[in-house]
Design an enzyme around this catalytic site. Structure first.
Site, mmCIF file in Angstrom:
data_model
loop_
_atom_site.group_PDB
_atom_site.id
_atom_site.type_symbol
_atom_site.label_atom_id
_atom_site.label_comp_id
_atom_site.label_asym_id
_atom_site.label_seq_id
_atom_site.Cartn_x
_atom_site.Cartn_y
_atom_site.Cartn_z
ATOM 1 N NE ARG A 51 47.385 -24.413 69.331
ATOM 2 C CZ ARG A 51 46.553 -25.308 69.861
ATOM 3 N NH1 ARG A 51 46.999 -26.394 70.478
ATOM 4 N NH2 ARG A 51 45.260 -25.142 69.793
ATOM 5 C CB ALA A 53 42.048 -20.124 75.260
ATOM 6 C CG ASP A 244 40.948 -18.694 71.464
ATOM 7 O OD1 ASP A 244 40.421 -19.470 70.640
ATOM 8 O OD2 ASP A 244 42.117 -18.819 71.865
HETATM 9 O O1 MRU Z 1 45.820 -20.005 67.687
HETATM 10 P P1 MRU Z 1 45.586 -21.130 68.644
HETATM 11 O O2 MRU Z 1 46.090 -22.439 68.153
HETATM 12 O O3 MRU Z 1 46.072 -20.803 70.035
HETATM 13 O O4 MRU Z 1 44.005 -21.234 68.720
HETATM 14 C C1 MRU Z 1 43.416 -22.187 69.550
HETATM 15 C C2 MRU Z 1 41.942 -22.220 69.454
HETATM 16 O O5 MRU Z 1 41.323 -21.482 68.737
HETATM 17 C C3 MRU Z 1 41.242 -23.162 70.400
HETATM 18 O O6 MRU Z 1 40.085 -23.666 69.815
HETATM 19 C C4 MRU Z 1 40.871 -22.393 71.672
HETATM 20 O O7 MRU Z 1 41.999 -21.744 72.187
HETATM 21 C C5 MRU Z 1 40.308 -23.274 72.702
HETATM 22 S S1 MRU Z 1 41.513 -24.359 73.375
HETATM 23 C C6 MRU Z 1 40.782 -25.300 74.567
#
Ligand code: MRU
Length: 352
Positions: A51, A53, A244
């Site tokens: 998980r 982004a 994201d």
């Molecule tokens: O649902 P997730 O855990 O994938 O969400 C991740 C986030 O919201 C992060 O802050 C975002 O992806 C940035 S990661 C460098």
């Protein structure tokens, strides 16, 4: 990719398969999941074994290569048609992070542009996935170092609040928001990280805290509802979060709870930064209202560690992300430098 022995890499290419750190089991268990098929990669992204982004972008790129290996034809048109189906499967996993779609599009473009045999296309696809991964690692290190320029010089060692996990686990390594934290720690500019626990999935409590503990970075976990209080008590000098997807007007989607954090930061004059690679900016979207917001299973709300915690008969709403308006963002820390959200509008005009 140049791998340092004691660093955290959520996605690894090893002996013809992908190894993923199973992020659903941290911090209790550190286990690797082996992925050899594109459908298993899609499932791993959907269930959040991997998980964050940029990390899901890297994982999807490898998923495209794994999918290409599964196609048994020497006919170029048929091969590309099957590869489009693999792309469709991977695209259906998570809707919000643009990095996923960006990486899949880059892999497809690579396949269309490679003029060699099917076997040569497959080799080029693997090389491209590896390049995407290596580029993301370098990008995160650059984001971390550009982040040093926004640390107020007058304050000495800083207390930085972050939300969710935008660390090594969420990228190819090093992290975006946690990249800034890591660089600040390396330069002895960090006193402590405050990590919002990040309900409902607790990425802050489980993953950010784990990463910090691995590297002996002082970390204090707080419940999300405590962030405004901590700002009021002057315990926070700076907020840095990941993203994201960032729209062309600078509105930024990130983990649910980021928006309320930005409102609290503005109310207490605490600088609020978003750290993200340029590939997170979606110039096709005019504003944040166009960013698709993933809604996840209600179980994430009504259960903690598989135990029901809510009154029977209640209904639930579980958006996984929210959009912070550009007006609340002090700056966006990218691999190319720190930009003001309104820079994006001018940049968009320049590339249009
Ligand atoms: O649902 P997730 O855990 O994938 O969400 C991740 C986030 O919201 C992060 O802050 C975002 O992806 C940035 S990661 C460098």
């Amino acid at each position: 990719m140049n791998l340092a022995a004691n660093h955290i890499y959520p996605v690894l290419w090893s002996e013809d398969k992908v190894l993923l750190i199973d992020q659903t089991r941290l911090p209790g268990e550190y286990t690797m999941v082996e992925i050899s098929r594109s459908s298993d990669m899609a499932q791993a992204i959907k269930t959040m074994i991997v998980r964050g982004a940029p990390a899901i972008g890297v994982a999807a790129a490898y998923g495209m290569y794994l999918g290409s290996r599964e196609i048994k034809t020497s006919d170029r048109a048929k091969f590309l048609q099957h590869l489009e189906a693999v792309a469709d499967l991977l695209r259906q996993t998570r809707p919000t992070a643009v990095n996923l779609f960006w990486a899949i599009a880059r892999m497809l473009r690579t396949a269309y542009e490679e003029i060699g045999t099917i076997d040569e296309i497959k080799i080029t696809l693997l090389e491209t996935a590896q390049t995407i991964q290596a580029e993301d690692l370098a990008t995160c290190q650059a984001i971390g170092d550009h982040g040093l320029t926004v640390l107020p010089q007058t304050l000495g060692k800083l207390r930085i609040l972050t939300h969710c996990n935008a660390g090594s686990l969420a990228t190819a390594g090093y992290g975006t928001a946690l990249g800034v934290v890591r660089s600040a720690w390396r330069e002895q500019r960090l006193e402590r990280v405050y990590a919002d626990e990040t309900r409902p999935r607790l990425q802050g409590a489980k993953l950010t805290a784990w990463e910090c503990v691995q590297e002996h970075i002082p970390v204090t976990v707080i419940a999300d509802s405590m962030a405004a209080h901590c700002m009021q008590q002057k315990m926070i000098d700076l907020v840095v979060v990941g993203a994201d997807r960032i729209a062309a007007n600078g509105d930024a989607a990130n983990k649910i709870g980021t928006y309320s954090l930005a409102i609290a930061a503005q109310a207490h004059q605490v600088p609020f930064y978003v750290a993200a690679p340029f590939s997170t900016i979606d110039f096709d979207l005019v504003s944040g209202s166009q960013i698709p917001i993933e809604e996840r299973d209600a179980q994430e709300i009504y259960q903690i560690n598989d135990i029901d915690i809510c009154a029977k008969g209640a209904e639930f709403y579980n958006p996984a992300f929210d959009v912070t308006p550009a007006s609340l963002i002090t700056g966006i820390i990218t691999e190319k430098g720190v930009i003001k959200p309104d820079f994006l509008i001018d940049h968009r005009r320049a590339v249009a």
